[in-house]
Design an enzyme around this catalytic site. Structure first.
Site, PDB file in Angstrom:
ATOM      1  N   GLU A   1       2.545   9.210 -12.289  1.00 45.00           N
ATOM      2  CA  GLU A   1       2.891   8.614 -13.388  1.00 45.00           C
ATOM      3  C   GLU A   1       4.116   9.341 -14.405  1.00 45.00           C
ATOM      4  O   GLU A   1       4.807   8.568 -15.197  1.00 45.00           O
ATOM      5  CB  GLU A   1       1.542   8.313 -14.171  1.00 45.00           C
ATOM      6  CG  GLU A   1       0.840   6.836 -13.513  1.00 45.00           C
ATOM      7  CD  GLU A   1       1.508   5.722 -13.632  1.00 45.00           C
ATOM      8  OE1 GLU A   1       2.261   5.304 -14.471  1.00 45.00           O
ATOM      9  OE2 GLU A   1       1.372   4.891 -12.521  1.00 45.00           O
TER      10      GLU A   1
ATOM     11  N   HIS B   1       0.622   5.492  -5.355  1.00 45.84           N
ATOM     12  CA  HIS B   1       1.224   6.591  -6.347  1.00 45.84           C
ATOM     13  C   HIS B   1       1.564   7.719  -5.176  1.00 45.84           C
ATOM     14  O   HIS B   1       2.476   8.362  -5.365  1.00 45.84           O
ATOM     15  CB  HIS B   1       0.299   7.172  -7.325  1.00 45.84           C
ATOM     16  CG  HIS B   1       0.107   6.319  -8.384  1.00 45.84           C
ATOM     17  ND1 HIS B   1      -0.570   5.362  -8.522  1.00 45.84           N
ATOM     18  CD2 HIS B   1       0.798   6.291  -9.588  1.00 45.84           C
ATOM     19  CE1 HIS B   1      -0.616   4.619  -9.721  1.00 45.84           C
ATOM     20  NE2 HIS B   1       0.389   5.461 -10.350  1.00 45.84           N
TER      21      HIS B   1
ATOM     22  N   CYS C   1      -3.431   5.631  -1.946  1.00 49.10           N
ATOM     23  CA  CYS C   1      -3.128   5.363  -3.194  1.00 49.10           C
ATOM     24  C   CYS C   1      -1.616   5.316  -3.238  1.00 49.10           C
ATOM     25  O   CYS C   1      -0.940   5.737  -2.724  1.00 49.10           O
ATOM     26  CB  CYS C   1      -3.460   6.326  -4.346  1.00 49.10           C
ATOM     27  SG  CYS C   1      -2.859   5.967  -6.152  1.00 49.10           S
TER      28      CYS C   1
ATOM     29  N   CYS D   1      -2.806  -1.527  -5.583  1.00 46.36           N
ATOM     30  CA  CYS D   1      -3.436  -0.379  -6.188  1.00 46.36           C
ATOM     31  C   CYS D   1      -4.779  -0.143  -5.530  1.00 46.36           C
ATOM     32  O   CYS D   1      -5.502  -1.148  -5.311  1.00 46.36           O
ATOM     33  CB  CYS D   1      -3.908  -0.586  -7.549  1.00 46.36           C
ATOM     34  SG  CYS D   1      -4.882   0.530  -8.338  1.00 46.36           S
TER      35      CYS D   1
ATOM     36  N   ASP E   1      -0.819  -3.584 -10.411  1.00 50.00           N
ATOM     37  CA  ASP E   1      -0.946  -2.000 -10.098  1.00 50.00           C
ATOM     38  C   ASP E   1      -1.449  -1.353 -11.387  1.00 50.00           C
ATOM     39  O   ASP E   1      -1.092  -2.127 -12.534  1.00 50.00           O
ATOM     40  CB  ASP E   1       0.218  -1.355  -9.549  1.00 50.00           C
ATOM     41  CG  ASP E   1      -0.071   0.081  -9.356  1.00 50.00           C
ATOM     42  OD1 ASP E   1      -1.084   0.435  -8.559  1.00 50.00           O
ATOM     43  OD2 ASP E   1       0.884   0.967  -9.580  1.00 50.00           O
ATOM     44  N   SER E   2      -1.871  -0.194 -11.393  1.00 54.75           N
ATOM     45  CA  SER E   2      -2.257   0.605 -12.481  1.00 54.75           C
ATOM     46  C   SER E   2      -0.766   0.993 -13.502  1.00 54.75           C
ATOM     47  O   SER E   2      -1.009   1.371 -14.209  1.00 54.75           O
ATOM     48  CB  SER E   2      -3.247   1.488 -12.482  1.00 54.75           C
ATOM     49  OG  SER E   2      -2.527   2.437 -11.516  1.00 54.75           O
TER      50      SER E   2
END
Length: 267
Positions: free
Chosen positions: A154, A187, A185, A71, A8-9
């Site tokens: 994040e 997130h 996504c 991701c 993942d980012s």
């Protein structure tokens, strides 16, 4: 025991890792969060493939048995190329399994109205919408980029006035116009409470559970399920600062996380 690589980012893929621990409690994984270069949503497809390739090579050196592209941006831009470059390694992404979930829901409600939100790169690629329309032409689906959501997640901004403002601006006009919202996504499930406030009567489709089920099926089909009594180990690596990552990761995973900072070019 060989483990699963989870790419993942940043912290978003932890929502997939959390689902993996529930669906596959006997499996260990190696989590790679590219926090120094997050978010991925604004990068070109060529850059995203290069970033993803570096992490997969890191996983290969760790002798993983499968890789999860946790991701949505990497899944939409790099999946096919990575499968071709690493043909002996099973890859599972987060987008394709959720198409199957929509097909299942469409069988129960043929005129289903779907909203799909993701990063700008994923929406621009357009694959998810194409897959859904090809599988279920009767479904109404509209895609929209929500570029602020991943950076907010994040930074741990799961709730609050700023997050609510962003959600209102992105989604308020979809009230009464969609039945289900795909969080495209990984997130975005971290912002699910705020999204639910803006779209109170809309079902949210989280990529994590469908992805974890797809991982189970892939491991089973390749005879890779752990059948030993060895306790699974989960290790976390990141490219940025652990001090910023660990408290947030611990909150998401509901356990203490001590990630190791690394370069993807090291063993």
């Amino acid at each position: 025991m060989r483990r699963i690589g989870v790419l993942d980012s940043g912290v978003g893929g932890l929502t997939v890792a959390r689902a993996l621990k529930q669906v596959l409690p006997n499996e260990g994984f190696i989590y790679a969060g590219d926090t120094a270069r997050a978010p991925y949503g604004g990068h070109s497809p060529e850059t995203l493939l290069a970033y993803s390739r570096e992490i997969v090579q890191f996983f290969v050196r760790k002798n993983v048995k499968a890789v999860v592209l946790a991701c949505g941006t990497s899944a939409s831009t790099a999946f096919e190329a990575l499968c071709a470059e690493f043909p002996t390694l099973p890859f599972i992404d987060v987008l394709r399994p959720s198409v199957s979930e929509i097909i299942r829901r469409a069988a129960q409600k043929p005129n289903l109205r779907i909203g799909f939100i993701a990063t700008a790169a994923t929406v621009k690629r357009g694959l998810f919408v194409q897959w859904v329309r090809d599988a279920c032409p009767q479904i109404s689906i509209e895609a929209r980029a929500c570029p602020l959501f991943a950076p907010m997640a994040e930074r741990g901004l799961f709730i609050g006035n700023i997050t609510r403002w962003a959600a209102e601006n992105y989604l308020a006009d979809w009230r009464t116009k969609i039945d289900a919202l795909v969080l495209g996504c990984t997130h975005y499930p971290l912002l699910s409470d705020v999204i639910a406030d803006v779209l109170p009567n809309t079902v949210q489709i989280d990529l994590g559970e469908s992805t974890a089920n797809a991982v189970f099926s892939t491991l089973e089909a390749n005879n890779l399920l752990n059948k030993t009594s060895e306790k699974p180990a989960c290790t976390y690596y990141i490219s940025g600062a652990p001090a910023a990552f660990n408290p947030l990761a611990s909150k998401i995973m509901n356990e203490e996380i001590n990630a190791k900072k690394t370069s993807w070019n090291t063993k």
